[in-house]
Design a protein around this motif. Structure first.
Motif, PDB file in Angstrom:
ATOM      1  N   PHE A 166      39.446  39.305  51.716  1.00  0.00           N
ATOM      2  CA  PHE A 166      38.457  39.372  50.999  1.00  0.00           C
ATOM      3  C   PHE A 166      38.225  38.094  50.291  1.00  0.00           C
ATOM      4  CE2 PHE A 166      39.900  43.729  50.457  1.00  0.00           C
ATOM      5  CZ  PHE A 166      39.017  44.517  50.866  1.00  0.00           C
ATOM      6  N   PRO A 201      32.443  42.661  47.822  1.00  0.00           N
ATOM      7  CA  PRO A 201      33.773  42.138  48.251  1.00  0.00           C
ATOM      8  C   PRO A 201      34.682  41.682  47.040  1.00  0.00           C
ATOM      9  CG  PRO A 201      32.362  41.367  49.790  1.00  0.00           C
ATOM     10  CD  PRO A 201      31.344  42.065  48.808  1.00  0.00           C
ATOM     11  N   THR A 254      33.969  39.166  53.550  1.00  0.00           N
ATOM     12  CA  THR A 254      35.139  40.222  53.974  1.00  0.00           C
ATOM     13  C   THR A 254      35.202  40.037  55.531  1.00  0.00           C
ATOM     14  OG1 THR A 254      36.299  42.277  53.973  1.00  0.00           O
ATOM     15  CG2 THR A 254      33.820  42.235  53.896  1.00  0.00           C
TER      16      THR A 254
END
Length: 525
Positions: free
Chosen positions: A362, A47, A377
């Protein structure tokens, strides 16, 4: 011997998903832009790298559409709508952009490796090791059991696509503090400031396909107070390399805002065949930094001394708990992502597109130095059609924001009361004198389990209320959930009469905003 090469324009390094959401073969940058309207999403397994990648792809999308600058919002909105109505990126413009920058996207180019600094070969006396680049691995003097049992005596090489992901993550989220020593013009330093995204959570709008998502992520250029036509180049677009000791200059333009704030300089070391990355340099990129521009994807807050800063990421806090702040216009000392001001009804997006706009976050919960707690995320249902705009008097949007706000506040209130009830009940039940003021008993095993149970069920209930256009508010939904969580964790302990009495006493406090205090003798005040 042919030098190693890995061209990110043509080599497959980006995992994508087809229109129905199934994984598709990886693609390079050119194919990604060619077929963006065919893909539903792009999804890196890391992420933090995704957050930085979205900034790179947004810049590329802006360059090939001409949306990277503009001084009049109305004209820019019309241009963006025209791009969206075309349904995909113009292949001619995509080819023109990449052909104008030959070899600049080669991950291993000897003179201009993509987003790296080739001078580190001479300016650093030693490498940092590939484990320093790879997120999640142990490096240096850290204990090996903290990072998958990797250690520097037997480093495991990275594949080129994986190395590109970790490069992106380092440029965005690199730590502050000690790093590999770098000497420039006789000045040797071995420390760095934190990456521009470190410890933050980025919010990105999503459309019905990747093409729409990339266009929606392009911020309006006048946010950066650019002069018309003033376009700051991205690292791979510059004619030369920046001076690490140069005086700081104010960043302008889209590239200056999204990509030119990195504090770290990186250089990958491939094997002779270019099949793997076996080593890396990770060090500081510049000594002085200008005041950073406002990132358009972050929530900002104002400190007591008037300083604006990005809201820190918190892995224990789900994205929906910030949804009403994200939808509302700026309130007091809190400011939603700047990008969202250009996704409201007045931004002339089609009604169909607005109805489908989702939100992705994120985040990376970490401190400013080396402690990385957790990255995460999350993606919401289509809620960005309810973005607040003072000129929008839509009753449907107003009602939606109201029920979201009421539901979120109710959930937070019950979460607070549950925390207090579980903590006090545990302390009182384990105190010899029967009071809840003791601190040597800790919070006990009830708190973590109870809150985990509550928040996992509260999220489902929140979305049920938020997406139900007939709902007026949360009612007693969250009270029931808090009560269920409380009973589940305390129930097995209630076979003891004394504990059962304490549990029952604090149980009713779930329904009182200001529960009465109880003395150590069991009296209420």
């Amino acid at each position: 011997m042919t030098p190693p090469s890995y061209d990110l324009v043509t080599r497959p390094w980006l995992p994508v998903r087809t229109a129905d959401g199934t994984p598709a073969p990886q693609v390079g940058l050119r194919e990604l832009l060619y077929r963006a309207h065919e893909f539903s999403d792009i999804e890196l397994p890391l992420p933090p790298a995704s957050a930085q990648l979205w900034r790179v792809l947004t810049l590329l999308a802006a360059r090939v559409t001409g949306l990277d600058c503009g001084d009049d919002a109305a004209e820019w909105y019309r241009a963006r709508r025209g791009v969206l109505e075309a349904g995909g990126f113009d292949r001619t413009r995509v080819d023109a952009y990449f052909s104008g920058l030959p070899n600049r996207f080669d991950l291993f180019h000897p003179e201009r490796p993509w987003s790296q600094d080739p001078r580190l070969r001479e300016q650093c006396s030693k490498t940092s090791g590939v484990n320093k680049l790879a997120w999640g691995r142990t490096a240096g003097q850290n204990q090996v059991w903290l990072g998958g049992h990797h250690h520097d005596l037997a480093p495991v090489p990275l594949l080129p696509d994986e190395a590109a992901w970790h490069l992106l993550a380092t440029l965005g989220y690199g730590p502050s503090g000690r790093c590999t020593s770098r000497t420039v013009d006789g000045r040797s330093e071995a420390n760095s400031t934190a990456g521009p995204l470190r410890g933050t959570v980025s919010y990105h709008p999503l459309g019905r396909n990747l093409f729409q998502s990339l266009v929606l992520n392009i911020p309006f250029g006048s946010d950066n107070e650019d002069e018309p036509g003033d376009v700051e180049p991205a690292p791979w677009e510059r004619d030369g390399l920046p001076d690490p000791l140069g005086a700081p200059e104010e960043s302008t333009g889209l590239a200056g805002t999204l990509l030119n704030q990195a504090s770290h300089a990186v250089l990958l070391v491939p094997d002779p065949g270019g099949d793997k990355v076996v080593d890396a340099y990770v060090t500081w990129s510049r000594r002085d930094r200008p005041v950073p521009p406002t990132d358009p994807y972050l929530i900002h807050q104002t400190s007591k001394d008037g300083r604006r800063y990005a809201r820190p990421a918190d892995a224990a806090r789900a994205v929906w708990r910030d949804l009403d702040s994200l939808l509302s216009e700026d309130i007091r000392d809190e400011f939603r992502p700047r990008l969202f001001d250009h996704l409201t009804k007045q931004a002339r997006l089609s009604e169909d597109l607005r109805k489908g706009m989702r939100l992705r976050a994120f985040g990376f919960d970490q401190d400013g130095q080396t402690r990385d707690r957790q990255w995460f995320t999350a993606t919401t249902p289509p809620v960005l059609r309810w973005l607040e705009d003072s000129s929008d008097t839509s009753e449907e949007a107003v009602r939606a924001r109201l029920r979201i706000r009421l539901a979120r506040r109710s959930a937070e209130s019950l979460g607070y009361r549950l925390r207090k009830a579980l903590t006090d009940a545990w302390k009182e039940g384990n105190s010899p004198s029967g009071g809840s003021a003791r601190t040597d008993t800790g919070t006990g095993p009830w708190l973590r389990r109870g809150l985990s149970h509550y928040w996992s069920t509260a999220e489902k209930e929140f979305w049920r209320i938020a997406l139900d256009e007939e709902a007026e508010g949360p009612g007693v939904s969250f009270s029931r959930l808090a009560l269920a969580a409380y009973d589940e964790v305390t129930g097995p302990y209630c076979s003891r009469p004394r504990v059962a009495a304490v549990v029952e006493h604090h149980r009713r406090h779930l329904f009182h905003r200001n529960p009465a205090r109880r003395t150590d003798r069991g009296e209420t005040s």
